[in-house]
Design a protein around this motif. Structure first.
Motif, short mmCIF file in Angstrom:
data_model
loop_
_atom_site.label_atom_id
_atom_site.label_comp_id
_atom_site.label_asym_id
_atom_site.label_seq_id
_atom_site.Cartn_x
_atom_site.Cartn_y
_atom_site.Cartn_z
N PRO A 161 -7.41 0.78 1.06
CA PRO A 161 -7.07 1.25 2.42
C PRO A 161 -7.58 0.32 3.52
CG PRO A 161 -7.86 3.08 1.07
CD PRO A 161 -8.10 1.83 0.28
N ASN A 185 -5.24 -2.65 3.75
CA ASN A 185 -3.97 -2.21 4.31
C ASN A 185 -4.08 -1.99 5.81
OD1 ASN A 185 -1.57 -1.15 2.26
ND2 ASN A 185 -3.55 -1.39 1.25
N GLN A 186 -5.19 -1.39 6.25
CA GLN A 186 -5.37 -1.14 7.67
C GLN A 186 -5.53 -2.44 8.45
OE1 GLN A 186 -5.17 1.84 9.47
NE2 GLN A 186 -5.17 0.32 11.12
N ALA A 190 -2.10 -4.15 8.69
CA ALA A 190 -1.23 -3.44 9.63
C ALA A 190 -1.66 -3.67 11.08
CB ALA A 190 -1.23 -1.95 9.32
N THR A 191 -2.97 -3.71 11.32
CA THR A 191 -3.48 -3.96 12.66
C THR A 191 -3.11 -5.36 13.14
OG1 THR A 191 -5.33 -2.42 12.36
CG2 THR A 191 -5.56 -4.07 14.10
N ASN A 217 4.99 -1.19 3.37
CA ASN A 217 4.39 -0.56 4.55
C ASN A 217 4.39 -1.53 5.74
OD1 ASN A 217 3.88 1.88 3.29
ND2 ASN A 217 1.83 1.28 2.62
N LYS A 263 6.28 -1.21 9.36
CA LYS A 263 5.53 -1.39 10.61
C LYS A 263 6.25 -2.36 11.54
CE LYS A 263 1.75 -0.42 11.85
NZ LYS A 263 1.25 0.58 12.84
#
Length: 479
Positions: free
Chosen positions: A242, A245-246, A249-250, A287, A291
């Protein structure tokens, strides 16, 4: 670019604001490895924004075919506020309903933006309360559209071949900072080279995007999501973590919010040279693709694969990216990486040239074409050449070998109409401690068509001649 909101910790009266740079290595980090020198420190502009009341954030000016759509959010919104948008002689005012807005404006007199005709128009967004303007955002925008159709990249409805190059910024004078006096010189060389598109492994500064908007140079940017290489059979990898992934994505979100108002930006990259054969890679990149589409669906998406290992990303992107170095790494890792001094001692017949074999590239391109039936970009290729090392026998590390390898690669791709652009690696030599010290490397990456000090090599002139040609599917208008 990112924002830190410090309003919650400010006190009335005097405040002391400090920025701390933490350059320590972390377990969760992107990129996981560096292919360029880590200068550290703060090497881009820092601004202090003071807003005494409601203000606009994440404004997005989407301009195409004489139509302007402006979206965004209002921080600290109150009742009775309005959004006013102006461009040329067109204007509209809309009541703010909630804390977001979506305004449409027809601008019939707008001229289209293109590399040949980089026309910019000023668009103004105002947050107003009665007669008072609480916040104003003015942008230079370009009306242009980019899309895929029938296997071609269309810019304003016209097919275009991306005559590109990878631009890894570094300078012997400024390091990783990007002052205008340096990048203007680089852009002038890129224009002389005939480049219409540049690709970067990391986002640029706002000033650099603005310069590309003015000069008509298209831009492909990526967040530094590259070289994630867990074993294919591994589980519990960074792809499923996680925190990773975060972070990814950020980075994607910050990159897009920063760049999406610039007409020069036409491509977003999901990543570069990762092990997409690991089963956990597919949901990770899916993902990220969602996004990207949610933040800006007006650009194309690509991914730069390692030696044609595309995997499930073929179904997520608009155009496939292929990194390949056949004719280079296969040779020097095969025991042929001799120093110029060692090469000079080898006796060869005068007419013998170091051979260049592009059969592997031809084979892989045919394989991918039949497998995916999708347009492709050749996103990295080339060789290292020591500036000033010339060789009549086209020895490895020579400027002649570098130039001829580019010529042979383009000879192959010009027989493949599914290739819609090419990006040799790279524009300039740069500091790269990841290159183990050998007879050729000395903590420098020498794949540039110009030297670290921006002296054109023979590869520069070879590429300049190539880019003067008309490519398959390219119209005379954008040649």
């Amino acid at each position: 670019e990112f924002h830190l909101d410090v309003a919650a910790v400010l006190k009335e009266g005097k405040n002391h604001l400090a920025v701390e740079v933490d350059n320590r290595a972390a377990i969760t980090k992107l990129p996981p490895c560096l292919g360029y020198f880590n200068y550290g420190g703060i090497h881009r502009d820092v601004r202090l924004e003071i807003h005494p009341g409601p203000f606009v954030r994440n404004e997005f000016f989407l301009a195409k075919n004489g139509q302007l759509r402006v979206t965004g959010a209002v921080i600290g919104a109150t009742t009775g506020l309005k959004i006013r948008v102006r461009c040329l002689d067109a204007e509209t005012t809309t009541e703010l309903n909630g804390d977001t807005f979506d305004v449409q404006l027809s601008v019939p007199n707008a001229q289209p933006w293109s590399p040949d005709h980089p026309v910019l128009h000023v668009a103004t967004l105002e947050l107003v309360n009665g007669r008072q303007v609480l916040h104003e955002c003015a942008r230079q925008i370009g009306f242009r559209g980019v899309e895929m159709s029938d296997g071609k990249i269309l810019l304003n409805g016209e097919p275009i071949f991306l005559k590109g190059i990878c631009y890894i910024y570094d300078s012997p004078v400024y390091g990783l900072t990007m002052p205008p006096e340096q990048f203007r010189k680089d852009l002038a060389l890129l224009k002389e080279l005939g480049v219409n598109t540049i690709r970067s492994h990391f986002p640029y500064t706002r000033e650099f995007y603005e310069a590309c908007d003015r000069e008509g140079i298209l831009v492909w940017i990526e967040a530094p999501i590259y070289c994630l290489h867990p074993r294919t059979e591994a589980t519990g990898t960074m792809f499923s973590d996680p925190a990773w992934n975060q972070l990814a994505a950020t980075m994607i979100e910050e990159m897009i919010l920063h760049a999406r108002n610039h007409p020069s930006v036409i491509l977003y990259g999901l990543g570069n040279e990762c092990n997409v054969e690991n089963p956990e890679a597919e949901p990770f990149f899916r993902n990220l693709s969602r996004k990207v589409r949610s933040l800006d669906d007006s650009r194309l998406i690509s991914y730069a694969s390692l030696y044609c290992l595309v995997g499930p990303l073929a179904g997520m992107v608009d155009v496939l990216g292929i990194n390949e170095y056949w004719g280079w790494y296969d040779k020097i890792w095969g025991g042929k990486g001799l120093s110029p001094e060692q090469e000079a001692k080898i006796e060869r017949p005068p007419a013998t040239l170091e051979p260049i074999d592009m059969s592997f590239l031809e084979e892989k391109l045919n394989e991918l074409k039949n497998l995916h039936n999708k347009p492709m970009l050749l996103t990295e290729f080339g060789a290292d050449s020591i500036p000033g090392y010339v060789s009549s026998s086209r020895d490895l590390w020579s400027e002649e070998y570098h130039a001829d390898l580019l010529k042979e690669t383009f000879r192959v791709l010009e027989t493949h109409p599914e290739i819609r652009g090419a990006f040799p690696f790279c524009f300039c030599d740069y500091r790269d401690p990841s290159k183990h010290v050998t007879a050729g490397w000395d903590y420098m990456n020498y794949k540039g068509v110009v030297s670290y000090h921006r002296r054109p090599k023979k590869a520069f002139y070879a590429l300049k001649e190539i880019y003067r040609r008309k490519f398959p599917g390219e119209t005379e208008k954008n040649k």
